[in-house]
Design an enzyme around this catalytic site. Structure first.
Site, PDB file in Angstrom:
ATOM      1  N   LYS A 283       0.908  -1.247  -0.072  1.00  0.00           N
ATOM      2  CA  LYS A 283       0.076   0.052   0.083  1.00  0.00           C
ATOM      3  C   LYS A 283       0.926   1.356  -0.025  1.00  0.00           C
ATOM      4  CE  LYS A 283      -4.661   1.217   2.197  1.00  0.00           C
ATOM      5  NZ  LYS A 283      -5.321   0.810   3.184  1.00  0.00           N
ATOM      6  N   GLU A 367     -19.294  -5.818  10.284  1.00  0.00           N
ATOM      7  CA  GLU A 367     -20.087  -4.941  11.193  1.00  0.00           C
ATOM      8  C   GLU A 367     -21.249  -5.984  12.027  1.00  0.00           C
ATOM      9  OE1 GLU A 367     -18.270  -2.275   8.392  1.00  0.00           O
ATOM     10  OE2 GLU A 367     -19.298  -4.339   8.226  1.00  0.00           O
ATOM     11  N   ARG A 395     -25.438  -2.334   7.669  1.00  0.00           N
ATOM     12  CA  ARG A 395     -24.861  -3.714   7.485  1.00  0.00           C
ATOM     13  C   ARG A 395     -25.489  -4.444   8.457  1.00  0.00           C
ATOM     14  NH1 ARG A 395     -19.248  -4.036   4.399  1.00  0.00           N
ATOM     15  NH2 ARG A 395     -20.438  -5.297   2.977  1.00  0.00           N
TER      16      ARG A 395
END
Length: 615
Positions: A283, A367, A395
Site C-alpha cells: 500500500k 459490522e 449492514r
C-alpha cells in the site's frame, strides 16, 4: 516525466504496449496520482498499491466485455485512468465531477457500483451465472483486498461460487504481508503446470482409466488423490482454504512484478474453473510517505506532495471528542469496552486502544459480528461502546434489532459520519440512520448539536439500562473540555418566536439560527428548539400547536424525525425538511445542501412562501 497520460487513447493503446512501455506507464501513473490527489484529496495509498495490477488487468482482459468488479472501489483510480478518464481527475470527488468510486453512469467499464466492502465476489458470482445461463462469453473478475476478506459475506460468496463451478476469477490484493521468494517460485511452477492442457488432460485420463478397472482402480485413484492432498498441504499452505472451497489457487505472486502478474492472469484466463489469484502488494507503493504511513494516506485531504503535510489543519472533530470521552469513561469504569470494525483511528479510538488494549476490539470489516459480539459482552456485564460509521452500521440492521434491542442490552452505538458526508458520495452518506433506527423498540436515539453535547451524551449513556445510539456528523465541532455540562435527556429551546417554530436536529441547529436571522429581515419571528433526543419523542418544548412548525434534519425526510413529530405532536401545520427520497451524489456539503434546498437561504425562502400563500 515528459510523457503525459492525455496523449494515450486508453484502453486501446495499452494493448499495443510492450513491457518497457508499461513499466514507464506505471511510473507516469504514480506521479499523476500523487499530483492530482494532493490537490483534490481522495484515496491515495490504496491506488498506488494497485498500479501494476490495474495495468495487467487491462492488458490481459478486454473491458467491458470482460467484467472487472472492484471491491469497495476506492482503489479504482488507476482503472479509471486506463479507461480514458485521466482528464476528469481535476474534478475528482467534487460536486458535479468524477466519483471516487466506480459508477456505471460514468463509464461502461464500471460494471458494478461499489462503495462498501466484501461485496465483489457475490456480484461476480451473479454475473458469471447470468453469462452462463445466457450462453455468453467473457471473463468475470472480482478484485478484493485482504481487509475485505474479514467480512463474512466474502466467504459466503466464495463458498457459493466454488460449488457452482461457474468460471470466475477472484484476485486477492493482499497488502498486509510480505512475499517469500521460495514459496513464490514453487507456486509459479505449480501454476504453469496446473493450467497446462497436458496436465489437465493427463489428470482426466488417469481418473477415467483407473475408474474403468473397477474397485481396485477406484482404490488406487483415491490413494493418489490422498497423496496429492498431502503434498498440497505441505507446499501450498496459504492456498489450501481456497482449494477446499473449490478454487484453483495461484500464488502468492509479487503484485508489483508486472511480468509475473500478467503471466498469472493469462494462466487464470485459460483455466476452466473458478480461480483465485493471490497477489502481494504494498500500500502506498512509490511514494515514501504513503509506504511508511499507509493508514494516514488511505483517505487524505489536500496535502503538500513534497512534505506530505496537509494543506490546512482542522480543529477538534466529533470523532476526537468521542475518543477522548471514551478514554475517560474507561478510566472510571473497568467494564467499559470499545469495539470497531477496522476503523479504530478513524473513529477516534486510537488512544483508547493504546491505553486499554485488553478492552479494545477491532473485529475487522465485520459490522454484523461487531454488533453481536458487543451483545455477548453486554450480556456478560460489560458496557460496550460500538463505534461504526453510519453507512456501515446499516449492514448490521438485523443484529441491532434481534441481538441488541430485543434483549434491551446496554450498548452504546457511537455512529460517526451521520448525515451527508461529502466527497465520498452515496455509498458513504449516513442519511438513513434516523429513519432505520427510530423504528426499533427499546432504542434511544440522540443527536448532539456540538462536541460538548456529544461528550455529555456519552456520559449520560452510561446510566441508561438499555441500548443508546448517538449519531454525529463528520468534521469539526465546538468543544471545550472544561465546560461540558450534564445532558438532561430533553430537547431544549434556544429562542421563542410568535410566528413559526423551527425544530432542528443535531448539527442542523446552526442552520436554524441562520434561517431565523434571515426571517427577521422578512418580519417573521421564529423560535428554535434544539432536537437532541430523536427517540423517544420529546415534545416538552411544544408551546403552541397553532403556529407553523418546521422540522430540520440531516437525514432522509421519509421516515425521519419530522414524520414522527407530525404524526404525534398534534400540531396543525408541520413542514418537514431533510434530504429527499434519493441517493445523494458526491460533492462538498454546501453545494449539496444548496441543490437539495437544505441551506439556510432555501429554507428561509420556503418559509416565506408559506406565509405569502397564507396572506
Amino acid at each position: 516525466m515528459s510523457i503525459k497520460l492525455s496523449q494515450y487513447d486508453f484502453p486501446e493503446d495499452l494493448k499495443q504496449m510492450d513491457m518497457d512501455d508499461m513499466k514507464v506507464l506505471s511510473d507516469v501513473i504514480r506521479d499523476f496520482l500523487i499530483d492530482k490527489v494532493s490537490k483534490t484529496g481522495g484515496h491515495l495509498a490504496s491506488n498506488l498499491g494497485v498500479v501494476e495490477l490495474s495495468i495487467a488487468l487491462h492488458k490481459v482482459f478486454d473491458s467491458p466485455k470482460d467484467k472487472i468488479i472492484w471491491d469497495v472501489g476506492h482503489q479504482a483510480y488507476v482503472h479509471k485512468i486506463l479507461t480514458g478518464r485521466a482528464e476528469g481527475f481535476d474534478t475528482l470527488r467534487k460536486f458535479g465531477g468524477m466519483s471516487g468510486f466506480p459508477k456505471a453512469r460514468e463509464s461502461e467499464h464500471d460494471v458494478f457500483d461499489t462503495g462498501h466492502s466484501s461485496t465483489s465476489i457475490s456480484a461476480a458470482a451473479g454475473m458469471a451465472a447470468a453469462r452462463d445461463i445466457k450462453g455468453e462469453s467473457g471473463e468475470v473478475i472480482a478484485v478484493i483486498g485482504d481487509g475485505s476478506l474479514t467480512g463474512g459475506m466474502a466467504y459466503e460468496a466464495l463458498n457459493n461460487l466454488g460449488i457452482s463451478k461457474s468460471k470466475a476469477i477472484v484476485i486477492l490484493n493482499d497488502n498486509g504481508m510480505s512475499i517469500s521468494k521460495n514459496i513464490g517460485g514453487v507456486s509459479q511452477h505449480l501454476n504453469s503446470l496446473r493450467v497446462s492442457d497436458k496436465y489437465v488432460k493427463a489428470k482426466s485420463d488417469i481418473k477415467n482409466h483407473l475408474q474403468h478397472i473397477g474397485k481396485i482402480g477406484n482404490s488406487i485413484y483415491e490413494g493418489l488423490d490422498a497423496a496429492k492432498e498431502k503434498v498440497k498441504y505441505a507446499i501450498m499452505p496459504k492456498g489450501v482454504i481456497f482449494e477446499e472451497l473449490g478454487f484453483t489457487y495461484f500464488g502468492p505472486i509479487d503484485g508489483h512484478n508486472l511480468e509475473a502478474v500478467i503471466e498469472v492472469l493469462e494462466q487464470a484466463k485459460h483455466a476452466k474453473e473458478p480461480v483465485l489469484v493471490h497477489l502481494i502488494t504494498k500500500k502506498g507503493k512509490g511514494y515514501e510517505d504513503a509506504e511508511s504511513n499507509p493508514d494516514k494516506y488511505h483517505g487524505v485531504s489536500p496535502f503538500d506532495p513534497e512534505t506530505g503535510e496537509p494543506k490546512k489543519t482542522g480543529g477538534v472533530s466529533y470523532s476526537s471528542v468521542f475518543g477522548k470521552t471514551a478514554v475517560k469513561l474507561a478510566e472510571k469504569n473497568k467494564n467499559v469496552v470499545a469495539i470497531t470494525a477496522a476503523m479504530g483511528d478513524a473513529t477516534g479510538l486510537g488512544e483508547f486502544s493504546r491505553r486499554f488494549p485488553e478492552r479494545f476490539f477491532d473485529v475487522g470489516i465485520a459490522e454484523q459480528h461487531a454488533v453481536t459480539f458487543a451483545a455477548g459482552l453486554a450480556k456478560s456485564g460489560m458496557k460496550p461502546l460500538v463505534a461504526i460509521y453510519s453507512s456501515f452500521l446499516q449492514r448490521a440492521f438485523d443484529q441491532i434489532i434481534v441481538d441488541v434491542c430485543l434483549q434491551n442490552l446496554p450498548i452504546v452505538f457511537a455512529i460517526d459520519r451521520a448525515g451527508v458526508v461529502g466527497a465520498d458520495g452515496a455509498t458513504h452518506h449516513g442519511n438513513f440512520d434516523i429513519a432505520y433506527l427510530k423504528s426499533i423498540p427499546n432504542l434511544t436515539v440522540l443527536t448532539p448539536t456540538c462536541g460538548n453535547e456529544l461528550a455529555a451524551m456519552l456520559e449520560y449513556s452510561m446510566t441508561v439500562d438499555g441500548p443508546v445510539a448517538i449519531r454525529y456528523p463528520r468534521g469539526e465541532c465546538n468543544y471545550s473540555e472544561d465546560s461540558v455540562e450534564p445532558y438532561d435527556d430533553y430537547n431544549w429551546r434556544l429562542s421563542e418566536g410568535k410566528d413559526v417554530d423551527i425544530w432542528a436536529c443535531g448539527r442542523m441547529l446552526d442552520t436554524a439560527i441562520e434561517v431565523k436571522n434571515r426571517l427577521v429581515l422578512k418580519n417573521i419571528d421564529a423560535g428554535i428548539v434544539a432536537v437532541t433526543k430523536v427517540k423517544p419523542l420529546d415534545l416538552t418544548e411544544l408551546t403552541s400547536k397553532d403556529i407553523p412548525i418546521i422540522t430540520l434534519e440531516d437525514g432522509t425526510v421519509y421516515g425521519g424525525f419530522g414524520e414522527s413529530f407530525a404524526a404525534n405532536s398534534g400540531a396543525k401545520d408541520v413542514m418537514c425538511i431533510g434530504w429527499p427520497d434519493a441517493f445523494v451524489e458526491h460533492g462538498d456539503i454546501k453545494s449539496l445542501e444548496k441543490k437539495y434546498g437544505l441551506d439556510s437561504e432555501s429554507i428561509a425562502e420556503r418559509i416565506c412562501e408559506k406565509f405569502e400563500r397564507k396572506a
